[in-house]
Scaffold this motif. Structure first.
Motif, mmCIF file in Angstrom:
data_model
loop_
_atom_site.group_PDB
_atom_site.id
_atom_site.type_symbol
_atom_site.label_atom_id
_atom_site.label_comp_id
_atom_site.label_asym_id
_atom_site.label_seq_id
_atom_site.Cartn_x
_atom_site.Cartn_y
_atom_site.Cartn_z
ATOM 1 N N LYS A 2 -3.450 -8.703 37.558
ATOM 2 C CA LYS A 2 -3.048 -8.427 38.923
ATOM 3 C C LYS A 2 -1.785 -7.681 38.894
ATOM 4 O O LYS A 2 -0.847 -7.972 38.342
ATOM 5 C CB LYS A 2 -2.783 -9.895 39.732
ATOM 6 N N SER A 47 -3.196 -7.144 44.292
ATOM 7 C CA SER A 47 -2.845 -8.443 44.850
ATOM 8 C C SER A 47 -1.926 -8.101 46.168
ATOM 9 O O SER A 47 -1.191 -6.908 46.279
ATOM 10 C CB SER A 47 -1.915 -9.458 43.848
ATOM 11 N N LEU A 51 -6.334 -6.594 47.848
ATOM 12 C CA LEU A 51 -6.933 -7.708 47.564
ATOM 13 C C LEU A 51 -8.536 -7.210 46.971
ATOM 14 O O LEU A 51 -9.293 -7.781 47.454
ATOM 15 C CB LEU A 51 -7.102 -8.723 48.725
ATOM 16 N N THR A 109 -5.171 -19.179 42.365
ATOM 17 C CA THR A 109 -4.815 -17.808 42.918
ATOM 18 C C THR A 109 -3.664 -17.179 42.132
ATOM 19 O O THR A 109 -3.647 -16.005 41.921
ATOM 20 C CB THR A 109 -4.407 -18.051 44.286
#
Length: 129
Positions: A2, A47, A51, A109
């Motif tokens: 990410k 991120s 997303l 997450t």
DNA sequence: GCCAACGTTGGC
DNA sequence: GCCAACGTTGGC
């Protein structure tokens, strides 16, 4: 893997041709990077903004000491772009897909470097088609 | 911008 | 060595 596109996005990687994945200061994420071998394929996820998974890259250099880390505890890897996905795969869609219920990035997450199983990889590729 | 989740720090 | 407080990350 990410990254916030504001900081370092897919387009930056394309512009650079090869990117250094440094600044990872989390034990779990770091361990995941240590397992990476040259040639391993990796999804690039945006991120905070976007997303979604935007492209595929591959490891071009295995773990080496993070050049910006003074403590010597952390490592970095180098990656280069393979291809952009035809259709970016949004987190929202992945959450809807029961086959991806165990995806590490969904379950945890905040992990910035997370493993993807072969089945999950195939499923995400199918969603990008 | 807010807040939940989680990792890290530091006082005891 | 425990655990409360704090900081950071990232989805919403």
């Amino acid at each position: 893997m990410k990254s916030e596109p504001d900081e370092y996005g897919w387009d930056d990687l394309i512009a650079e041709k090869e990117g250094t994945w440094d600044g990872v200061k989390n034990a779990q994420a770091s361990n995941n990077m240590k397992k990476m071998k040259v040639g391993d394929q990796v999804f690039f996820y945006h991120s905070r903004q976007g997303l979604e998974i935007v492209g595929i890259m591959e490891v071009s250099e295995e773990q080496f000491p993070d050049p910006f880390d003074d403590t010597g505890r952390w490592i970095a890897v180098k990656v280069k772009p393979v291809r952009k996905l035809d259709n970016a795969v949004p987190l929202k869609e992945m959450k809807k897909n029961p086959k991806l219920a165990n995806l590490a990035i969904i379950r945890q997450t905040r992990l910035s470097v997370a493993p993807v199983t072969e089945d999950e990889w195939e499923e995400i590729l199918a969603m990008a088609a």
